[in-house]
Write a protein that holds these residues in place. Structure first.
Motif, PDB file in Angstrom:
ATOM      1  N   SER A   9       0.570  -1.083  -0.212  1.00 15.72           N
ATOM      2  CA  SER A   9       0.278  -0.011  -0.054  1.00 15.72           C
ATOM      3  C   SER A   9       0.656   1.334   0.109  1.00 15.72           C
ATOM      4  O   SER A   9       1.407   1.011  -0.352  1.00 15.72           O
ATOM      5  CB  SER A   9      -1.193   0.156   0.722  1.00 15.72           C
ATOM      6  OG  SER A   9      -0.178   0.790   2.625  1.00 15.72           O
ATOM      7  N   ILE A  10       0.050   2.723  -0.591  1.00 14.46           N
ATOM      8  CA  ILE A  10       0.955   3.760  -0.384  1.00 14.46           C
ATOM      9  C   ILE A  10       1.405   3.859   1.320  1.00 14.46           C
ATOM     10  O   ILE A  10       2.592   3.980   1.085  1.00 14.46           O
ATOM     11  CB  ILE A  10       0.307   4.666  -0.617  1.00 14.46           C
ATOM     12  CG1 ILE A  10       1.012   6.224  -0.847  1.00 14.46           C
ATOM     13  CG2 ILE A  10      -1.253   5.266   0.241  1.00 14.46           C
ATOM     14  CD1 ILE A  10       0.268   7.377  -1.398  1.00 14.46           C
ATOM     15  N   PRO A  20       8.173  10.442   0.263  1.00 11.69           N
ATOM     16  CA  PRO A  20       8.377  10.657   1.091  1.00 11.69           C
ATOM     17  C   PRO A  20       7.348  11.749   1.848  1.00 11.69           C
ATOM     18  O   PRO A  20       5.714  11.356   0.939  1.00 11.69           O
ATOM     19  CB  PRO A  20       8.669  11.801   0.352  1.00 11.69           C
ATOM     20  CG  PRO A  20       8.386  11.731  -1.247  1.00 11.69           C
ATOM     21  CD  PRO A  20       8.322  10.732  -1.666  1.00 11.69           C
ATOM     22  N   ALA A  21       7.387  11.988   2.989  1.00 12.23           N
ATOM     23  CA  ALA A  21       5.956  12.038   4.003  1.00 12.23           C
ATOM     24  C   ALA A  21       6.554  12.773   4.555  1.00 12.23           C
ATOM     25  O   ALA A  21       7.686  13.060   4.834  1.00 12.23           O
ATOM     26  CB  ALA A  21       5.240  10.811   4.065  1.00 12.23           C
ATOM     27  N   ASP A  28       8.478   1.986  17.395  1.00 10.52           N
ATOM     28  CA  ASP A  28       9.206   1.104  16.311  1.00 10.52           C
ATOM     29  C   ASP A  28       7.707   0.388  15.929  1.00 10.52           C
ATOM     30  O   ASP A  28       8.184  -0.514  15.280  1.00 10.52           O
ATOM     31  CB  ASP A  28       9.911  -0.194  17.710  1.00 10.52           C
ATOM     32  CG  ASP A  28      10.955   0.408  17.803  1.00 10.52           C
ATOM     33  OD1 ASP A  28      11.809   1.368  17.141  1.00 10.52           O
ATOM     34  OD2 ASP A  28      12.114  -0.140  18.482  1.00 10.52           O
ATOM     35  N   THR A  29       6.286   0.631  16.296  1.00 13.72           N
ATOM     36  CA  THR A  29       5.222   0.383  15.838  1.00 13.72           C
ATOM     37  C   THR A  29       4.413   1.283  14.648  1.00 13.72           C
ATOM     38  O   THR A  29       3.495   0.354  14.210  1.00 13.72           O
ATOM     39  CB  THR A  29       4.803  -0.664  16.756  1.00 13.72           C
ATOM     40  OG1 THR A  29       4.289   0.122  18.235  1.00 13.72           O
ATOM     41  CG2 THR A  29       5.268  -1.346  17.169  1.00 13.72           C
ATOM     42  N   VAL A  30       4.744   2.240  15.064  1.00 18.11           N
ATOM     43  CA  VAL A  30       3.457   3.579  14.226  1.00 18.11           C
ATOM     44  C   VAL A  30       4.738   4.346  13.991  1.00 18.11           C
ATOM     45  O   VAL A  30       5.417   5.474  14.575  1.00 18.11           O
ATOM     46  CB  VAL A  30       2.637   3.428  15.711  1.00 18.11           C
ATOM     47  CG1 VAL A  30       1.876   5.403  15.065  1.00 18.11           C
ATOM     48  CG2 VAL A  30       1.783   3.082  16.601  1.00 18.11           C
ATOM     49  N   ILE A  31       3.644   4.884  12.908  1.00 23.04           N
ATOM     50  CA  ILE A  31       3.578   5.954  12.030  1.00 23.04           C
ATOM     51  C   ILE A  31       3.629   6.926  12.117  1.00 23.04           C
ATOM     52  O   ILE A  31       1.534   6.696  11.537  1.00 23.04           O
ATOM     53  CB  ILE A  31       4.638   5.925  10.939  1.00 23.04           C
ATOM     54  CG1 ILE A  31       5.408   7.026   9.897  1.00 23.04           C
ATOM     55  CG2 ILE A  31       4.158   5.415   9.930  1.00 23.04           C
ATOM     56  CD1 ILE A  31       6.626   6.595   9.135  1.00 23.04           C
ATOM     57  N   ALA A  32       3.580   8.327  12.262  1.00 22.55           N
ATOM     58  CA  ALA A  32       2.592   9.027  11.612  1.00 22.55           C
ATOM     59  C   ALA A  32       2.724  10.722  10.952  1.00 22.55           C
ATOM     60  O   ALA A  32       3.602  10.785  11.040  1.00 22.55           O
ATOM     61  CB  ALA A  32       1.909  10.254  13.298  1.00 22.55           C
ATOM     62  N   PHE A  33       1.750  11.662   9.930  1.00 19.48           N
ATOM     63  CA  PHE A  33       2.552  12.101   8.772  1.00 19.48           C
ATOM     64  C   PHE A  33       1.125  12.948   8.588  1.00 19.48           C
ATOM     65  O   PHE A  33      -0.272  12.689   8.952  1.00 19.48           O
ATOM     66  CB  PHE A  33       2.793  11.155   7.925  1.00 19.48           C
ATOM     67  CG  PHE A  33       2.275   9.683   7.454  1.00 19.48           C
ATOM     68  CD1 PHE A  33       1.107  10.340   5.939  1.00 19.48           C
ATOM     69  CD2 PHE A  33       2.659   8.731   7.715  1.00 19.48           C
ATOM     70  CE1 PHE A  33       0.548   9.256   5.755  1.00 19.48           C
ATOM     71  CE2 PHE A  33       1.552   7.518   7.579  1.00 19.48           C
ATOM     72  CZ  PHE A  33       1.285   8.107   6.111  1.00 19.48           C
ATOM     73  N   GLU A  34       1.642  13.903   8.152  1.00 19.74           N
ATOM     74  CA  GLU A  34       0.359  14.921   7.745  1.00 19.74           C
ATOM     75  C   GLU A  34      -0.165  14.434   6.767  1.00 19.74           C
ATOM     76  O   GLU A  34       0.422  13.770   5.199  1.00 19.74           O
ATOM     77  CB  GLU A  34       0.950  16.089   7.185  1.00 19.74           C
ATOM     78  CG  GLU A  34       1.904  16.691   8.274  1.00 19.74           C
ATOM     79  CD  GLU A  34       2.691  18.440   7.783  1.00 19.74           C
ATOM     80  OE1 GLU A  34       2.065  18.515   6.865  1.00 19.74           O
ATOM     81  OE2 GLU A  34       2.813  18.858   9.015  1.00 19.74           O
ATOM     82  N   ASP A  35      -1.491  13.943   6.735  1.00 18.74           N
ATOM     83  CA  ASP A  35      -1.991  14.157   4.641  1.00 18.74           C
ATOM     84  C   ASP A  35      -2.266  15.119   3.311  1.00 18.74           C
ATOM     85  O   ASP A  35      -1.651  16.282   4.138  1.00 18.74           O
ATOM     86  CB  ASP A  35      -3.566  13.916   5.157  1.00 18.74           C
ATOM     87  CG  ASP A  35      -4.971  13.491   4.221  1.00 18.74           C
ATOM     88  OD1 ASP A  35      -4.775  14.175   3.421  1.00 18.74           O
ATOM     89  OD2 ASP A  35      -4.991  12.640   4.828  1.00 18.74           O
ATOM     90  N   VAL A  42      -5.421  20.219  11.029  1.00 22.28           N
ATOM     91  CA  VAL A  42      -4.631  19.730  10.886  1.00 22.28           C
ATOM     92  C   VAL A  42      -5.113  18.407  11.086  1.00 22.28           C
ATOM     93  O   VAL A  42      -6.213  18.370  10.832  1.00 22.28           O
ATOM     94  CB  VAL A  42      -4.510  19.416  13.058  1.00 22.28           C
ATOM     95  CG1 VAL A  42      -3.555  17.914  13.473  1.00 22.28           C
ATOM     96  CG2 VAL A  42      -3.903  20.959  13.889  1.00 22.28           C
ATOM     97  N   HIS A  43      -4.765  17.772  10.043  1.00 23.38           N
ATOM     98  CA  HIS A  43      -5.132  15.909   9.410  1.00 23.38           C
ATOM     99  C   HIS A  43      -3.836  15.431   9.649  1.00 23.38           C
ATOM    100  O   HIS A  43      -3.028  15.538   8.517  1.00 23.38           O
ATOM    101  CB  HIS A  43      -5.816  16.792   8.206  1.00 23.38           C
ATOM    102  CG  HIS A  43      -6.208  14.802   7.463  1.00 23.38           C
ATOM    103  ND1 HIS A  43      -7.230  15.208   6.752  1.00 23.38           N
ATOM    104  CD2 HIS A  43      -6.213  14.298   7.776  1.00 23.38           C
ATOM    105  CE1 HIS A  43      -7.632  14.692   6.241  1.00 23.38           C
ATOM    106  NE2 HIS A  43      -7.036  13.523   7.214  1.00 23.38           N
ATOM    107  N   ILE A  44      -3.436  14.959  10.497  1.00 24.78           N
ATOM    108  CA  ILE A  44      -2.799  13.792  10.111  1.00 24.78           C
ATOM    109  C   ILE A  44      -2.701  12.170  10.692  1.00 24.78           C
ATOM    110  O   ILE A  44      -4.045  11.807  10.916  1.00 24.78           O
ATOM    111  CB  ILE A  44      -1.644  13.877  11.682  1.00 24.78           C
ATOM    112  CG1 ILE A  44      -1.320  15.356  12.079  1.00 24.78           C
ATOM    113  CG2 ILE A  44      -0.872  13.135  11.687  1.00 24.78           C
ATOM    114  CD1 ILE A  44      -0.098  15.883  10.720  1.00 24.78           C
TER     115      ILE A  44
END
Length: 119
Positions: A9-10, A20-21, A28-35, A42-44
């Motif tokens: 998936s993307i 890139p994001a 180690d288990t989660v990533i958060a990035f801007e939509d 705020v839309h993450i």
């Protein structure tokens, strides 16, 4: 649980740094990035690094601790980027607008724009 033989998936490609994001949080288990197409000031997106779960229902059944980490991460992001008030949206299934079948949460704060939250 969904084990997919399909292409990554993307979100898997963002995790692998193939796409890139703007990353705002990572463990180690989660990533958060801007939509890339924000529907609010705020839309993450908060995404587990495993592609094992397609929906939040699968994640809740298979790894409730990881789901709790996603929600905790959402709260921390909202506390840091907004006043702590936020919406947390999981689209589950095509009929609900899910287009990326790698479980993820939308953290939304501020005024919402017109439009959908499809992913």
């Amino acid at each position: 649980m969904t084990e997919s033989p399909r292409e990554p998936s993307i979100f898997s490609r963002i995790i692998a740094r193939e796409i890139p994001a703007t990353i705002v949080h990572e463990t180690d288990t989660v990533i958060a990035f801007e939509d890339v197409a924000p529907q609010a000031p705020v839309h993450i997106l908060v995404v587990p690094k495993t592609a094992r779960y397609a929906t939040v229902v699968e994640l809740a059944a298979g790894d409730p601790a990881l789901l709790a980490e996603l929600i905790d991460t959402a709260g921390r992001i909202a506390a840091d980027r907004a006043d702590g008030s936020f919406r947390l949206v999981f689209n589950t299934g095509e009929g609900a607008g899910q287009t990326v079948f790698h479980v993820h949460a939308h953290v939304l704060a501020g005024s919402l724009e017109e439009g959908s939250l499809a992913h």
